[in-house]
Each structure stands twice: as C-alpha cells, then as structure tokens.
Design an enzyme around this catalytic site. Sequence first.
Site, mmCIF file in Angstrom:
data_model
loop_
_atom_site.group_PDB
_atom_site.id
_atom_site.type_symbol
_atom_site.label_atom_id
_atom_site.label_comp_id
_atom_site.label_asym_id
_atom_site.label_seq_id
_atom_site.Cartn_x
_atom_site.Cartn_y
_atom_site.Cartn_z
ATOM 1 N N ASN A 196 -129.147 58.548 -8.528
ATOM 2 C CA ASN A 196 -128.116 58.265 -7.840
ATOM 3 C C ASN A 196 -127.111 57.469 -8.685
ATOM 4 O O ASN A 196 -125.804 57.342 -8.112
ATOM 5 C CB ASN A 196 -128.313 57.614 -6.400
ATOM 6 C CG ASN A 196 -128.927 56.427 -6.583
ATOM 7 O OD1 ASN A 196 -130.015 56.290 -7.079
ATOM 8 N ND2 ASN A 196 -128.454 55.268 -6.085
ATOM 9 N N GLY A 203 -125.810 55.247 -12.595
ATOM 10 C CA GLY A 203 -126.079 55.220 -14.087
ATOM 11 C C GLY A 203 -126.659 55.844 -14.856
ATOM 12 O O GLY A 203 -126.557 57.129 -14.878
ATOM 13 N N GLY A 251 -129.589 57.495 -14.678
ATOM 14 C CA GLY A 251 -130.347 58.406 -13.607
ATOM 15 C C GLY A 251 -129.280 59.470 -13.442
ATOM 16 O O GLY A 251 -129.376 60.588 -13.509
ATOM 17 N N SER A 253 -137.985 50.312 -22.235
ATOM 18 C CA SER A 253 -137.116 49.416 -22.599
ATOM 19 C C SER A 253 -137.463 48.804 -24.061
ATOM 20 O O SER A 253 -138.972 48.615 -24.174
ATOM 21 C CB SER A 253 -136.794 48.292 -21.645
ATOM 22 O OG SER A 253 -136.009 47.228 -22.274
ATOM 23 N N TYR A 276 -140.240 41.580 -16.190
ATOM 24 C CA TYR A 276 -139.781 43.030 -16.616
ATOM 25 C C TYR A 276 -140.317 43.595 -17.949
ATOM 26 O O TYR A 276 -140.877 44.783 -17.803
ATOM 27 C CB TYR A 276 -138.281 42.830 -16.790
ATOM 28 C CG TYR A 276 -137.478 44.037 -17.114
ATOM 29 C CD1 TYR A 276 -137.230 44.843 -16.282
ATOM 30 C CD2 TYR A 276 -137.097 44.177 -18.485
ATOM 31 C CE1 TYR A 276 -136.631 46.267 -16.672
ATOM 32 C CE2 TYR A 276 -136.573 45.257 -18.837
ATOM 33 C CZ TYR A 276 -136.192 46.436 -17.863
ATOM 34 O OH TYR A 276 -135.692 47.577 -18.403
#
Length: 312
Positions: free
Chosen positions: A28, A30, A32, A155, A181
């Site tokens: 929904n 960025g 993606g 990442s 993260y």
Amino acid sequence: MTRGTTARWTPADIPDLSGRIALVTGGNRGLGLETAATLASRGAEVVIACRNASAATEALSVLKARAPMAQVAAMDLDLTRLSSVRDFTRAFTARHGRLDILVNNAGVFGINQGLTEDGFELHFGTNHLGHFAMTLGLMESLARSPAPRIVAVTSMMARQGKIDFDNLDRRKGKYSKWQAYSDSKLANVLFAGELQRRMDRAGIPGTAVLAHPGYAATNSPFGGSSMTPTPLEVMLLVIGSAFSQSPAMGAQPTLMGATWPDAKPGMVFGPGRMGGMRGSPVADGQRIPTDTETAAKLWAISEELTGARFPA
C-alpha cells in the site's frame, strides 16, 4: 555481497506477466506500492496485503490509475498477529488457489521496543515470524504454480545481524532497535536459504531469492516508514536523504528478483553503485550467504513459535 556482471536491467525488461498471480505484502505504500504497480502494469493479477484499510483503498486507486486494465485487489493482513496471518492465508487460498510471485516486502523499521500480540519482539515477530507463518501457509498455493518465485526483501543491515537464540525476545540486556532490525533482516536471509532447501527436497520447482533496496527514500521517517526517530536520527536522516534514491529505484531489485527469467535460487539482487546503496539493480551470482546449521535451527524454532509447518 559481491557485485554481479549482468547487463543493466530496467523494468522495461520485465516479460509479459499475463496470467500470473502476484502477492505483495505492504503493497500500500513505498517500495511495496511501486512493486505492485509495476507488476500490475506488466499484466499480473496483483494482490496487496496490508493492515490499514483506508491506506489500502488509496493504494488501489493509485494502482488502477497506473495500470487501468490490471486486476488488482487488497486483502487484510496484520503480520503482528498470527491469527490475522492464518485468516489471510485461508482467505487467499480460497480465493485464488495458485500463487506465482510472492514478495515478502512489509516490515517495521527502527521502532522502539515493543511486542506483537503474540508476545514476540516487534522487529523479529513482524519481519520474520509473520512472513514465515504466511509463506508456509501459502506453500500449497505456491506449489500449484509451474515456477513459483519467492522474494524476501531484506536490508544491507543484515550484515550486522546476529541470531541470539537465548534472547530472541530481546528482554535481556539493553535494547537496541537497530540491532533488533538488523537481526530480523538476517532472519529473512536465513529463512530464504532454508526455504529453498526444503522446496528442493519436496520437489517444488520454486525459486527463493533475496532483494534489498539500498538506501531508498522510504528508509526514513519522511518516506512513510514505521520508524520513530530521535532528534539526532532525524538530523542524520535529513543529511542522508541527499544520497537516497526514489522508491521507484529502490523497488527495482525486488522487481528484478521477482521477474528476471535468468534468476537462480539463492541470488541476491541490489543496487549496483556506491557499494550497493543506489543505482540500477544487479544480480549476485552467488547463492544466499547462509549458515545452514543456524538456518535450520531458526526454522525449527520459528515452527515452534508460530505453529506453522512446511506441508508434506
């Protein structure tokens, strides 16, 4: 990750995807949204999975504007709740049956310490365990595709990751959101490698690859990420934004990984310039760098924590 030697790739190289069904988590916004829009523009039937209904409605408007003839739909998925993951996989299977392209894109980034509904540390529970349970719940749909492709969006920070099996919930010691993260992104790497090995043993002709966006605009709080920055982090991110690339460019490694006909199991796709920070995507010809013993142990623990199982 070593740089590949492939010729410059652009979204214009994506083949016709008519008849293919693609699922993009976090589709929904960025990276993606850019991924979903491009897949739809090339003819794929695209489902975006997200937890914010109003954001999903807005995203569908964008997708239909950019690909008027495409079939696009949104489905509710909250990766922080295993009950939502189970409901989603059942609903998707009932509605579609087959899945050709799975892009595990959604995630949380640099947020303060917290727990998912099921009691998992938020980064690990969302970025790894949620996608782990969802992917296994969709394996039968993936197995119905003649050549399923699974892209784990990770990442460069996975390089700093470490799986501490004695502290997966990070209740021990001082909490670091950046380490949490990084660890979750390493878990994505390990999961992709172990998934490929299990698909190979099961005779499923699937291809699991990794992609990372480099330094894209959506990696900052100004790009709609879930990060909750300190004042110092805001300053650093403002400075760093001068070197970032657009969401459209950041999505290109994912798109290449999802559609490139020459992709091999375990390839890593990422920007080809500035040490992987920006530029057109390239493919790393080496397999996913993974510790198979750690990957197998992480898989077993993930099954225990989520209740998800690789189908017989």
